[in-house]
Design an enzyme around this catalytic site. Structure first.
Site, PDB file in Angstrom:
ATOM      1  CB  SER A  37      32.925  46.898  33.550  1.00  0.00           C
ATOM      2  OG  SER A  37      33.620  46.283  32.319  1.00  0.00           O
ATOM      3  CE  LYS A  38      26.550  49.158  28.994  1.00  0.00           C
ATOM      4  NZ  LYS A  38      25.474  49.115  29.517  1.00  0.00           N
ATOM      5  NE  ARG A  39      36.485  45.808  30.045  1.00  0.00           N
ATOM      6  CZ  ARG A  39      37.098  44.835  30.625  1.00  0.00           C
ATOM      7  NH1 ARG A  39      37.249  43.780  30.139  1.00  0.00           N
ATOM      8  NH2 ARG A  39      37.266  44.829  31.786  1.00  0.00           N
TER       9      ARG A  39
ATOM     10  CD  GLU B 269      23.015  47.323  30.628  1.00  0.00           C
ATOM     11  OE1 GLU B 269      23.442  48.090  29.824  1.00  0.00           O
ATOM     12  OE2 GLU B 269      23.732  46.792  31.819  1.00  0.00           O
TER      13      GLU B 269
END
Ligand code: GLU
Length: 464
Positions: free
Chosen positions: A234-236, A244
């Site tokens: 995930s983005k974490r 990105e």
């Protein structure tokens, strides 16, 4: 959409409910590699049936991301929604043959029946006479539906565990598993490579295919990606979407290499395999069963390897495009001295900024370096440089390199003050080449300015 004998036909079928994430990029890459490996065809099918969350903007982003990754497709993009007439046709075929039926029961009726009987098959007796109601697929009472998966082997699902599941709503709109099965059949897909979060959908898709009288494709369900902490990616875990990664300065070729190795390959995720080798070697049946770990640190390492392998001209053009600058000789020289040091395109500018702008104002760097003998060292360096007619890496090195010994200082006590003088920071390309690229007048100017500043306000020297 013909399917000539033995031609491999795969598809990438993203739902455009967001940007293309690394997991999706890997699925796209594996399909692309499988197609190119076998001289087959890759179909891009946009699964846009979730009308609330599917947007044209997301479709555009996914297509941009695939193009940027240099993953081309042979057919499409096709919209699943636009195939509604084909879905209706397939639905009618099943209603006609009796493989599916309309069910007058409400959702609550079915729930109550299921609570009592364990499944909802009893409603077969109460089919809607007036043609309204949802359409359900008649699921065999006995036996198993077996997914023969290239990665997971045979996975058995007892038919009894399924309801006569709904394949179309009362308004005629079809449900996801039905649309996917019809599309795969119509498009002549021979191999479905997708995330293993779809494994539980597969028996339903197989039941639909069987009811329609189609041979099922082969399946390869690829384990999902996790972060280094073992949690679902995930983005974490840093950059999670292709956009990105692009903005963070990764190269498409490095991403293809690293992402291909997530779950597949020679057994580690540090093997440099260019795209031709990936195409030659990739086979979906060689993908491992356990979840793979996406580690941005390793991607960064690999990206650095790819950056260093580029010809200076291509490297400079790539940096220029990333920075939105024009290529000229100054940028080329600046790029040349950064190439060994940068692991991503985003790391290049901080390394070469001093060539284009005044030194950065980094107070911490100043206080750390500009103390003790820094002023004396700079005076000596200035003297040596000012005598040079030719100002190249070699001539600069010849006069600066002997200074530490002459002053009885460690090299860093001379080089770091130079570095802070000309770049403002403690990190830069090699000091001789940095001076050479900056040129004599500007190098001397900056050293003078630094010496004047030291003289005006001698720094605190707590550890002297
Ligand atoms: N649209 C699905 C997804 O984005 C993929 C479906 C499939 O590959 O069958 O997860």
């Amino acid at each position: 959409m013909s399917n000539s004998e033995n031609e491999l036909r795969v598809r990438f079928a993203p739902s455009p409910t967001g940007a293309l994430h690394i997991g999706g990029a890997r699925t796209a890459l594996y399909n692309w590699l499988a197609a190119r490996h076998s001289f087959g065809k890759l179909v891009l099918r946009i699964e846009d049936t979730d009308l609330d969350r599917s947007t044209a903007e997301n479709v555009g982003q996914i297509i941009d991301a695939l193009e940027w990754l240099e993953l081309d497709w042979d057919e499409g993009p096709l919209s699943q929604v636009a195939r509604a007439p084909e879905h209706t046709k397939a639905l009618e075929k099943l209603l006609e043959s009796g493989a599916a039926y309309r069910d007058a029961a409400t959702a609550d009726d079915v729930k109550a029946y299921k609570a009592e009987h364990g499944n909802d098959r009893g409603y077969r007796g109460e089919q809607s006479a007036d043609g309204s109601g949802a359409v359900r697929l008649r699921v065999p009472d006995d036996g198993d539906t077996v997914v023969k998966d290239l990665i997971h082997g045979e996975v058995r699902f007892p038919n009894r565990s399924f309801d006569d599941f709904v394949i179309a709503r009362g308004d005629g709109s079809v449900l996801y598993n039905f649309a996917v099965a019809v599309d795969d059949a119509d498009m002549g897909i021979t191999e479905v490579i997708r995330g293993d979060d779809h494994l539980s959908n597969t028996p339903k898709q197989l039941l639909v295919l069987e009811a329609l009288g189609h041979e099922p494709p082969r399946y390869a369900h690829v384990p999902l990606l996790h972060g280094p902490d073992g949690k679902k990616l995930s983005k974490r875990h840093g950059a999670a979407s292709v956009q990105e990664l692009r903005d963070a300065g990764y190269l498409p070729a490095a991403i293809r290499n690293y992402v291909a190795l997530l779950g597949w390959g020679p057994g580690d995720d540090e093997t440099l395999l260019d795209t031709n080798e990936l195409v030659n070697r990739f086979r979906p049946e060689d993908v491992g069963k356990s979840s793979a770990v996406f580690d941005e640190k390793k991607l960064r390492w690999m990206n650095g390897r790819y950056m260093r392998e580029l010809d200076l001209e291509i490297y400079t053009a790539t940096v220029a495009r990333f920075l939105g600058r024009d290529v000229d000789s100054e940028l080329t020289e600046a790029c040349r001295i950064s190439q060994e040091k940068a692991s991503t395109l985003a790391e290049v500018w901080p390394l070469i900024r001093f060539v284009f702008e005044e030194p950065a104002e980094d107070e911490k760097a100043w206080r750390k370096i500009m103390k003790n003998d820094a002023g004396a060292a700079l005076a000596e360096v200035r003297e040596a440089l000012s005598g040079l007619d030719e100002f190249t890496t070699e001539t600069v090195e010849a006069v600066v390199e002997p200074i530490p010994e002459r002053l009885d200082l460690k090299p860093g006590k001379v080089y770091q003050p130079i570095r802070v003088s000309i770049t403002g920071t403690t990190v830069s390309p090699g000091i001789f080449e940095s001076l050479a690229v900056l040129g004599k007048p500007r190098s001397l100017e900056r050293i003078d300015a630094a010496m004047a500043r030291i003289e005006a306000a001698p720094p605190q020297t707590p550890d002297s």
